[in-house]
Design a protein around this motif. Structure first.
Motif, PDB file in Angstrom:
ATOM      1  N   GLU A 256      -7.563 -19.635   6.403  1.00 61.38           N
ATOM      2  CA  GLU A 256      -8.458 -18.469   6.254  1.00 61.38           C
ATOM      3  C   GLU A 256      -9.114 -18.112   7.586  1.00 61.38           C
ATOM      4  N   LEU A 257      -9.515 -19.153   8.350  1.00 61.24           N
ATOM      5  CA  LEU A 257     -10.126 -18.901   9.666  1.00 61.24           C
ATOM      6  C   LEU A 257      -9.135 -18.171  10.579  1.00 61.24           C
TER       7      LEU A 257
ATOM      8  N   ASP B  78      -8.734 -14.595   9.620  1.00 64.99           N
ATOM      9  CA  ASP B  78      -9.913 -13.779   9.963  1.00 64.99           C
ATOM     10  C   ASP B  78     -10.092 -13.612  11.471  1.00 64.99           C
TER      11      ASP B  78
ATOM     12  N   ASP C 281     -10.604 -16.070  13.622  1.00 63.97           N
ATOM     13  CA  ASP C 281     -11.607 -17.017  14.114  1.00 63.97           C
ATOM     14  C   ASP C 281     -11.006 -18.202  14.862  1.00 63.97           C
TER      15      ASP C 281
ATOM     16  N   PRO D 163     -16.592 -22.089   9.534  1.00 59.53           N
ATOM     17  CA  PRO D 163     -17.203 -21.326   8.446  1.00 59.53           C
ATOM     18  C   PRO D 163     -18.690 -21.639   8.312  1.00 59.53           C
TER      19      PRO D 163
END
Length: 308
Positions: free
Chosen positions: A36-37, A40, A42, A67
């Motif tokens: 997910e990071l 996104d 990140d 996060p």
């Protein structure tokens, strides 16, 4: 809340690994969170965003924006039915924990806790320990009743925590087990680990943690035996697992092989297991102190029935 940023070179051991797998290993986060990071934007390598399945090269520079930290677990301050305070002073609070009450909040537990119940009753608890476990120096399973000690002062916390670690605390339980253990008194020395096919259960396993249980018969009945158990170690479900391993599970404990018909006749909806006594050196006075907890009504009723 501000998000933490980690900057570090890609170590040799992670060269060639996928971004999600490498971050999981490096930062202790799950692969899903790592993916997910990356999605996104990140996760940067040498200043450029990378995808979860890109491979890492040794010596490149990694920048990861972690996060937001999860909200800390806080105990729900509420009156807990049946949570009797057996003894209290400026260093310790001893309670008779009812069944269905957890020692402290945990992820996924919505029910009452000892910490929340004591706060509602106006007790001051030590501020030592993680936020959700302040003052907690020992735990009793949600499904087990009996005496439990909580630290009221910082000294109480450090002294008792060390005593439990050093195994100088005497923990005594009473259990009603099926059948008649042979011999009447004995020691079970068998390692306990997670059950190979059911992770929520425990079992005697060759690669488990060292566990020692001593038991002796108090009273024998035609179908069951009341035993006194003292623990040298404190593994999860230790008494239940060990008594089941010698083919004498606690009455009312179908998870570990008890007969549901017998439990039904005795009116039991949980295992017959109670932490009856706790002995320790008092952190304030330095004197040996023992605190006892009487049987709750459901266990006393089952005992009265089996006696007849």
């Amino acid at each position: 809340m501000s998000r933490e940023i980690r900057n570090l070179p890609v170590p040799e051991g992670l060269a060639g690994m996928r971004v999600d797998a490498a971050l999981s290993k490096l930062l202790g986060i799950s692969r899903t969170v790592a993916a997910e990071l990356a999605a996104d934007g990140d996760v940067l390598v040498d200043g450029a965003a990378v995808g979860k399945s890109d491979r890492l090269t040794e010596g490149t520079w990694l920048e990861v924006t972690l996060p937001e930290p999860a909200e800390p677990l806080t105990p729900k301050v509420e009156r807990v039915e049946g949570l009797d305070v057996l003894y209290s002073d400026s260093h310790i609070i001893a309670v008779n924990k009812p069944v269905g009450v957890a020692a402290h909040p945990t992820v996924g537990w919505e029910g009452p806790t000892v910490v929340g119940g004591l706060a509602a009753a106006g007790f001051r608890i030590s501020t030592s320990g993680p936020p959700e476990r302040k003052g907690i120096v020992q735990r009793l399973d949600v499904g087990t009743s009996g005496v439990m000690v909580v630290a009221a002062s910082e000294r109480g916390y450090s002294v008792l925590k060390q005593a439990f670690r050093d195994r100088t605390v005497e923990k005594t339980y009473h259990a009603l087990v099926q059948g008649h253990p042979d011999p009447f008194s004995g020691t079970i020395d068998a390692p306990i680990g997670r059950h190979p096919s059911a992770g929520w259960r425990f079992a005697v396993t060759s690669d488990g943690k060292h566990a020692v249980t001593h038991y002796e018969t108090i009273e024998a009945f035609p179908e069951a035996t009341l035993v006194e158990v003292s623990l040298e170690t404190g593994r999860t479900h230790q008494i239940r697992v060990h008594m089941s391993a010698i083919k004498h599970p606690c009455v009312g404990d179908p998870m570990y092989g008890s007969n549901p018909e017998l439990a039904g006749r005795l009116g039991l909806t949980r295992q017959w297991l109670h932490a009856v006594r706790l002995g320790f050196t008092h952190p304030g006075t330095g004197r040996w102190t023992e605190i006892e907890a009487p049987y709750p009504d459901d266990l006393q009723h089952a005992l009265d029935v089996v006696r007849k």
